[in-house]
Scaffold this motif. Structure first.
Motif, PDB file in Angstrom:
ATOM      1  N   VAL A   1       0.381  -1.365   0.401  1.00  0.00           N
ATOM      2  CA  VAL A   1      -0.127  -0.462   0.002  1.00  0.00           C
ATOM      3  C   VAL A   1       0.659   1.089   0.160  1.00  0.00           C
ATOM      4  CG1 VAL A   1      -1.993  -0.531   1.202  1.00  0.00           C
ATOM      5  CG2 VAL A   1      -0.293  -0.180   2.587  1.00  0.00           C
ATOM      6  N   GLU A   2       0.379   3.061  -0.029  1.00  0.00           N
ATOM      7  CA  GLU A   2       1.065   3.360  -0.622  1.00  0.00           C
ATOM      8  C   GLU A   2       1.472   4.240   1.067  1.00  0.00           C
ATOM      9  OE1 GLU A   2       2.546   5.647  -1.877  1.00  0.00           O
ATOM     10  OE2 GLU A   2       1.314   5.062  -3.246  1.00  0.00           O
ATOM     11  N   ASP A   3       0.497   4.436   1.980  1.00  0.00           N
ATOM     12  CA  ASP A   3       1.437   4.559   3.359  1.00  0.00           C
ATOM     13  C   ASP A   3       0.973   3.926   4.759  1.00  0.00           C
ATOM     14  OD1 ASP A   3      -0.641   6.306   3.332  1.00  0.00           O
ATOM     15  OD2 ASP A   3      -0.354   7.911   2.573  1.00  0.00           O
ATOM     16  N   ARG A   4       1.009   4.555   5.548  1.00  0.00           N
ATOM     17  CA  ARG A   4       0.083   4.133   6.883  1.00  0.00           C
ATOM     18  C   ARG A   4      -1.305   4.828   6.726  1.00  0.00           C
ATOM     19  NH1 ARG A   4       4.413   4.366  11.110  1.00  0.00           N
ATOM     20  NH2 ARG A   4       6.852   4.012  10.648  1.00  0.00           N
ATOM     21  N   ASP A   5      -1.367   5.506   5.969  1.00  0.00           N
ATOM     22  CA  ASP A   5      -3.056   5.430   6.156  1.00  0.00           C
ATOM     23  C   ASP A   5      -3.550   5.017   5.011  1.00  0.00           C
ATOM     24  OD1 ASP A   5      -2.861   7.981   8.119  1.00  0.00           O
ATOM     25  OD2 ASP A   5      -3.015   9.502   6.363  1.00  0.00           O
ATOM     26  N   ALA A   6      -3.005   4.317   4.391  1.00  0.00           N
ATOM     27  CA  ALA A   6      -3.885   3.679   3.219  1.00  0.00           C
ATOM     28  C   ALA A   6      -3.727   2.348   4.181  1.00  0.00           C
ATOM     29  CB  ALA A   6      -2.738   3.768   1.596  1.00  0.00           C
ATOM     30  N   LEU A   7      -2.575   1.484   4.711  1.00  0.00           N
ATOM     31  CA  LEU A   7      -2.753   0.832   5.769  1.00  0.00           C
ATOM     32  C   LEU A   7      -4.010   0.123   6.130  1.00  0.00           C
ATOM     33  CD1 LEU A   7      -1.198  -2.471   5.966  1.00  0.00           C
ATOM     34  CD2 LEU A   7       0.212  -0.535   7.913  1.00  0.00           C
ATOM     35  N   LYS A   8      -4.287   1.581   6.781  1.00  0.00           N
ATOM     36  CA  LYS A   8      -5.277   1.144   8.179  1.00  0.00           C
ATOM     37  C   LYS A   8      -6.088   1.536   7.230  1.00  0.00           C
ATOM     38  CE  LYS A   8      -6.934   4.633  12.105  1.00  0.00           C
ATOM     39  NZ  LYS A   8      -8.125   4.600  11.397  1.00  0.00           N
ATOM     40  N   ARG A   9      -6.520   2.306   6.252  1.00  0.00           N
ATOM     41  CA  ARG A   9      -7.880   2.076   5.390  1.00  0.00           C
ATOM     42  C   ARG A   9      -7.972   0.235   4.658  1.00  0.00           C
ATOM     43  NH1 ARG A   9      -5.995   6.790   3.283  1.00  0.00           N
ATOM     44  NH2 ARG A   9      -5.419   6.086   1.874  1.00  0.00           N
ATOM     45  N   TYR A  10      -7.291  -0.067   4.950  1.00  0.00           N
ATOM     46  CA  TYR A  10      -7.327  -1.107   4.000  1.00  0.00           C
ATOM     47  C   TYR A  10      -7.281  -2.622   5.135  1.00  0.00           C
ATOM     48  CZ  TYR A  10      -5.430  -6.114   3.762  1.00  0.00           C
ATOM     49  OH  TYR A  10      -4.808  -7.675   3.691  1.00  0.00           O
ATOM     50  N   ILE A  11      -6.881  -2.626   6.840  1.00  0.00           N
ATOM     51  CA  ILE A  11      -7.079  -2.946   7.255  1.00  0.00           C
ATOM     52  C   ILE A  11      -8.393  -3.283   8.321  1.00  0.00           C
ATOM     53  CG2 ILE A  11      -6.004  -3.581   9.850  1.00  0.00           C
ATOM     54  CD1 ILE A  11      -3.403  -2.873   9.080  1.00  0.00           C
ATOM     55  N   GLU A  12      -9.465  -1.875   7.538  1.00  0.00           N
ATOM     56  CA  GLU A  12     -10.534  -1.419   8.445  1.00  0.00           C
ATOM     57  C   GLU A  12     -11.591  -1.562   7.600  1.00  0.00           C
ATOM     58  OE1 GLU A  12      -9.992   2.730   9.712  1.00  0.00           O
ATOM     59  OE2 GLU A  12      -8.590   2.289  11.246  1.00  0.00           O
ATOM     60  N   HIS A  13     -10.835  -2.313   5.974  1.00  0.00           N
ATOM     61  CA  HIS A  13     -12.023  -2.009   5.165  1.00  0.00           C
ATOM     62  C   HIS A  13     -12.671  -3.848   5.157  1.00  0.00           C
ATOM     63  CE1 HIS A  13     -13.873  -3.580   0.968  1.00  0.00           C
ATOM     64  NE2 HIS A  13     -13.064  -2.068   0.832  1.00  0.00           N
ATOM     65  N   PRO A  14     -13.951  -3.118   4.800  1.00  0.00           N
ATOM     66  CA  PRO A  14     -15.272  -4.610   5.346  1.00  0.00           C
ATOM     67  C   PRO A  14     -14.642  -5.936   4.781  1.00  0.00           C
ATOM     68  CG  PRO A  14     -16.205  -2.385   5.001  1.00  0.00           C
ATOM     69  CD  PRO A  14     -15.044  -1.615   4.147  1.00  0.00           C
ATOM     70  N   ALA A  15     -14.042  -5.405   3.617  1.00  0.00           N
ATOM     71  CA  ALA A  15     -13.922  -6.759   3.055  1.00  0.00           C
ATOM     72  C   ALA A  15     -12.914  -7.839   3.813  1.00  0.00           C
ATOM     73  CB  ALA A  15     -13.279  -6.540   1.237  1.00  0.00           C
ATOM     74  N   HIS A  16     -12.006  -7.055   4.254  1.00  0.00           N
ATOM     75  CA  HIS A  16     -10.515  -7.541   4.521  1.00  0.00           C
ATOM     76  C   HIS A  16     -11.559  -7.994   5.939  1.00  0.00           C
ATOM     77  CE1 HIS A  16      -7.534  -6.969   8.131  1.00  0.00           C
ATOM     78  NE2 HIS A  16      -6.986  -7.734   6.821  1.00  0.00           N
ATOM     79  N   GLN A  17     -11.973  -6.701   6.656  1.00  0.00           N
ATOM     80  CA  GLN A  17     -11.937  -7.701   8.259  1.00  0.00           C
ATOM     81  C   GLN A  17     -12.906  -8.857   8.749  1.00  0.00           C
ATOM     82  OE1 GLN A  17     -12.024  -6.020  11.484  1.00  0.00           O
ATOM     83  NE2 GLN A  17     -10.073  -5.251  10.209  1.00  0.00           N
ATOM     84  N   ALA A  18     -13.809  -9.060   7.699  1.00  0.00           N
ATOM     85  CA  ALA A  18     -14.541 -10.189   6.955  1.00  0.00           C
ATOM     86  C   ALA A  18     -13.776 -11.900   6.740  1.00  0.00           C
ATOM     87  CB  ALA A  18     -15.629 -10.102   5.789  1.00  0.00           C
ATOM     88  N   ALA A  19     -12.896 -11.306   5.312  1.00  0.00           N
ATOM     89  CA  ALA A  19     -12.170 -12.430   5.597  1.00  0.00           C
ATOM     90  C   ALA A  19     -11.561 -12.778   6.661  1.00  0.00           C
ATOM     91  CB  ALA A  19     -10.714 -11.887   4.609  1.00  0.00           C
ATOM     92  N   ALA A  20     -10.316 -11.686   7.259  1.00  0.00           N
ATOM     93  CA  ALA A  20     -10.151 -12.103   8.631  1.00  0.00           C
ATOM     94  C   ALA A  20     -10.630 -12.796   9.351  1.00  0.00           C
ATOM     95  CB  ALA A  20      -9.401 -10.559   9.254  1.00  0.00           C
TER      96      ALA A  20
END
Length: 97
Positions: free
Chosen positions: A62-81
């Motif tokens: 991902v581009e930066d720490r903010d993008a990493l945070k958005r990725y981690i919080e994304h509903p699709a990521h949360q559901a998969a995890a």
């Protein structure tokens, strides 16, 4: 850029063909097309039988720490995890490159 690496170890008694593991892998395979913050996405099952090897891996960027945070919080990521929490443990490393 930030590299986000995750290694998963299936819990004792759980095999790759377990329906939960199959569904969990499919959920992660699909994330690359669902989350715009991901500049790079690949994942897959380990192909070696070494005792220290983990079972499944994710390699992403991902581009930066903010993008990493958005990725981690994304509903699709949360559901998969959430699926993987039921049958595996994992380790994570995030580093800038």
């Amino acid at each position: 850029m930030i590299r986000h690496l995750v290694l998963f170890k299936l819990n004792e008694g759980v095999e790759r063909d377990d329906p939960r593991a199959v569904a969990g892998a499919e959920a992660f395979f699909a994330l690359g097309d669902q989350i715009e913050e991901l500049h790079f996405w690949e994942c897959g099952w380990n192909i070696t039988d070494r005792p220290i090897a983990y079972d499944f891996a994710i390699n992403s960027a991902v581009e930066d720490r903010d993008a990493l945070k958005r990725y981690i919080e994304h509903p699709a990521h949360q559901a998969a995890a959430a699926q993987w929490r039921e049958f595996a443990t994992w380790v994570i490393a995030d580093y800038e490159f």
